[in-house]
Design a protein around this motif. Structure first.
Motif, mmCIF file in Angstrom:
data_model
loop_
_atom_site.group_PDB
_atom_site.id
_atom_site.type_symbol
_atom_site.label_atom_id
_atom_site.label_comp_id
_atom_site.label_asym_id
_atom_site.label_seq_id
_atom_site.Cartn_x
_atom_site.Cartn_y
_atom_site.Cartn_z
ATOM 1 N N ILE A 2 -9.091 -3.154 1.164
ATOM 2 C CA ILE A 2 -8.350 -2.273 0.261
ATOM 3 C C ILE A 2 -7.455 -1.336 1.054
ATOM 4 O O ILE A 2 -6.285 -1.133 0.744
ATOM 5 C CB ILE A 2 -9.326 -1.462 -0.615
ATOM 6 N N SER A 3 -7.999 -0.751 2.121
ATOM 7 C CA SER A 3 -7.235 0.180 2.944
ATOM 8 C C SER A 3 -6.032 -0.494 3.569
ATOM 9 O O SER A 3 -4.929 0.041 3.577
ATOM 10 C CB SER A 3 -8.147 0.760 4.037
ATOM 11 N N ARG A 4 -6.222 -1.724 4.093
ATOM 12 C CA ARG A 4 -5.123 -2.420 4.752
ATOM 13 C C ARG A 4 -4.051 -2.818 3.749
ATOM 14 O O ARG A 4 -2.873 -2.776 4.018
ATOM 15 C CB ARG A 4 -5.647 -3.651 5.499
ATOM 16 N N TYR A 5 -4.485 -3.222 2.538
ATOM 17 C CA TYR A 5 -3.511 -3.594 1.510
ATOM 18 C C TYR A 5 -2.649 -2.396 1.148
ATOM 19 O O TYR A 5 -1.438 -2.496 1.027
ATOM 20 C CB TYR A 5 -4.206 -4.138 0.256
ATOM 21 N N LYS A 6 -3.311 -1.235 0.960
ATOM 22 C CA LYS A 6 -2.546 -0.035 0.631
ATOM 23 C C LYS A 6 -1.555 0.284 1.742
ATOM 24 O O LYS A 6 -0.447 0.736 1.494
ATOM 25 C CB LYS A 6 -3.507 1.143 0.406
ATOM 26 N N THR A 7 -1.965 0.025 2.986
ATOM 27 C CA THR A 7 -1.067 0.303 4.102
ATOM 28 C C THR A 7 0.154 -0.600 4.050
ATOM 29 O O THR A 7 1.290 -0.142 4.222
ATOM 30 C CB THR A 7 -1.812 0.100 5.434
ATOM 31 N N LEU A 8 -0.046 -1.884 3.804
ATOM 32 C CA LEU A 8 1.074 -2.820 3.723
ATOM 33 C C LEU A 8 2.012 -2.453 2.582
ATOM 34 O O LEU A 8 3.229 -2.370 2.753
ATOM 35 C CB LEU A 8 0.537 -4.239 3.523
ATOM 36 N N ASP A 9 1.456 -2.213 1.396
ATOM 37 C CA ASP A 9 2.252 -1.869 0.228
ATOM 38 C C ASP A 9 2.961 -0.532 0.436
ATOM 39 O O ASP A 9 4.161 -0.396 0.181
ATOM 40 C CB ASP A 9 1.328 -1.795 -0.990
ATOM 41 N N PHE A 10 2.207 0.450 0.923
ATOM 42 C CA PHE A 10 2.775 1.777 1.157
ATOM 43 C C PHE A 10 3.865 1.719 2.217
ATOM 44 O O PHE A 10 4.917 2.349 2.079
ATOM 45 C CB PHE A 10 1.661 2.736 1.592
ATOM 46 N N TYR A 11 3.631 0.948 3.264
ATOM 47 C CA TYR A 11 4.608 0.832 4.347
ATOM 48 C C TYR A 11 5.928 0.264 3.829
ATOM 49 O O TYR A 11 7.011 0.775 4.132
ATOM 50 C CB TYR A 11 4.049 -0.067 5.446
ATOM 51 N N ALA A 12 5.843 -0.802 3.032
ATOM 52 C CA ALA A 12 7.055 -1.415 2.482
ATOM 53 C C ALA A 12 7.821 -0.430 1.617
ATOM 54 O O ALA A 12 9.051 -0.321 1.702
ATOM 55 C CB ALA A 12 6.680 -2.655 1.683
ATOM 56 N N ARG A 13 7.097 0.313 0.789
ATOM 57 C CA ARG A 13 7.750 1.288 -0.087
ATOM 58 C C ARG A 13 8.433 2.389 0.724
ATOM 59 O O ARG A 13 9.554 2.808 0.413
ATOM 60 C CB ARG A 13 6.730 1.908 -1.049
ATOM 61 N N GLN A 14 7.743 2.855 1.782
ATOM 62 C CA GLN A 14 8.299 3.934 2.589
ATOM 63 C C GLN A 14 9.567 3.498 3.323
ATOM 64 O O GLN A 14 10.543 4.239 3.402
ATOM 65 C CB GLN A 14 7.251 4.427 3.603
ATOM 66 N N VAL A 15 9.545 2.291 3.888
ATOM 67 C CA VAL A 15 10.724 1.788 4.597
ATOM 68 C C VAL A 15 11.905 1.670 3.649
ATOM 69 O O VAL A 15 13.022 2.087 3.962
ATOM 70 C CB VAL A 15 10.432 0.429 5.264
ATOM 71 N N VAL A 16 11.673 1.113 2.475
ATOM 72 C CA VAL A 16 12.756 0.936 1.504
ATOM 73 C C VAL A 16 13.235 2.280 0.971
ATOM 74 O O VAL A 16 14.439 2.486 0.788
ATOM 75 C CB VAL A 16 12.295 0.015 0.354
ATOM 76 N N GLU A 17 12.310 3.207 0.723
ATOM 77 C CA GLU A 17 12.704 4.547 0.276
ATOM 78 C C GLU A 17 13.632 5.190 1.300
ATOM 79 O O GLU A 17 14.657 5.794 0.951
ATOM 80 C CB GLU A 17 11.469 5.438 0.068
ATOM 81 N N GLU B 272 -0.969 -10.012 2.536
ATOM 82 C CA GLU B 272 -2.178 -9.365 3.057
ATOM 83 C C GLU B 272 -3.119 -10.390 3.658
ATOM 84 O O GLU B 272 -3.782 -10.144 4.664
ATOM 85 C CB GLU B 272 -2.869 -8.598 1.929
ATOM 86 N N GLY B 273 -3.169 -11.578 3.052
ATOM 87 C CA GLY B 273 -4.027 -12.630 3.575
ATOM 88 C C GLY B 273 -3.645 -13.064 4.975
ATOM 89 O O GLY B 273 -4.487 -13.563 5.737
#
Length: 308
Positions: free
Chosen positions: A6-21, A155-156
């Motif tokens: 769960i933590s790693r998934y949030k990191t991947l999703d959050f990272y993508a959002r932050q870069v695009v933002e 994530e997989g």
């Protein structure tokens, strides 16, 4: 439920959002907007207008100037292809670590950022995972649920694996690209992440597959992933080493400094050939030294595209 997952998934999703933002906040126009256009008809050329879209072949047959007209498509379709052969796990210690990634981790994070960008543009995107065959392929869609599913697939790819758990997958880049060219029935943007580690006798087949994609009128971006220090420069110091082929398990013992010069010349020639063919086929070729870090590679590329 595995909390680390769960933590790693949030990191991947959050990272993508932050870069695009950050990319959008900098007020950069979309790096992919306006690419997808289809030829619709001809009209007569008017004196004084741009000659860019004149059909010179038609002029040669008719001795008259006609301009090609195009209809812009409302949405872009993008298929991202990620090579998940075992060689993409190199360096082994970089699996899942964006701060010090291996080739597969870099590719997964880069794809996540592209998906986030495309989703915000309401464009359709899909994912193809390949090795010696097409391992998984999704259709192009633009919904939020599809984006979530794409993040789950990416994530997989980030899961840490031990040597005995890691699948032994060889690479068949050419066959996978040919299949993709045949299966994409509408003009698309095709983004490829691969280390392109093929035998010399297979290189021409890869070039032929890239040419197939362009012949079918797809735009192609090829991210060539590698670790420059070890895979290109063969920088392993002066002591003997045991090298293991991740895809076949074959071992080779040698003194790297004794073969470094010949090895570097061979690699330089391979890179030059790739770049030359990419220019010839009008493919956007992006060499990616993963040791430079994500922000040193992806963001400059997106900035470059947004200005063209």
């Amino acid at each position: 439920m595995d909390q680390s997952l769960i933590s790693r998934y949030k990191t991947l999703d959050f990272y993508a959002r932050q870069v695009v933002e950050g990319f959008i906040t900098g007020r950069h126009k979309s790096p992919f907007h306006g690419f997808s256009v289809e030829f619709s008809d001809y009209r007569q050329y008017n004196t004084g207008e741009s000659t860019r879209n004149i059909d010179w072949h038609l002029y040669g047959r008719t001795d008259k100037l006609f301009v090609k007209q195009f209809d812009a498509e409302t949405n872009l379709r993008c298929q991202v292809l990620i090579d998940q052969s075992t060689s993409m796990y190199y360096p082994l210690q970089g699996q899942g670590d964006i701060d010090n990634p291996n080739k597969l981790t870099f590719s997964a994070y880069a794809a996540a950022v592209l998906f986030e960008l495309l989703h915000r543009q309401r464009d359709a995107f899909g994912l193809t995972l390949f090795s010696n065959q097409i391992d998984q392929q999704t259709p192009c869609r633009s919904s939020a649920a599809h984006r979530q599913y794409m993040m789950t697939l990416l994530e997989g790819l980030l899961q840490p694996t031990s040597a005995d758990q890691r699948p032994m997958r060889t690479t068949s880049v050419a066959e996978s690209l040919h299949l993709t060219a045949e299966q994409l029935h509408r003009r698309s943007l095709v983004v490829i992440f691969s280390d392109a580690l093929v035998r010399p006798d297979e290189q021409e087949a890869v070039f032929d597959a890239l040419r197939h994609l362009r012949h079918n009128k797809h735009e192609v971006i090829f991210f060539h992933t590698y670790d420059r220090a070890s895979e290109v420069e063969l920088d392993f110091g002066s002591r003997p080493h045991r090298f293991i082929d991740l895809e076949s398990g074959r071992e080779l013992r040698l003194q790297p400094s004794e073969v470094a010069e010949a090895y570097q010349k061979r690699m330089s020639a391979c890179f030059a050939e790739l770049q030359q063919r990419a220019m010839q086929y009008r493919i956007d070729y992006v060499p990616v030294d993963i040791a430079q870090g994500f922000h040193q590679v992806m963001l400059p590329f997106l900035l470059k595209r947004s200005k063209t």
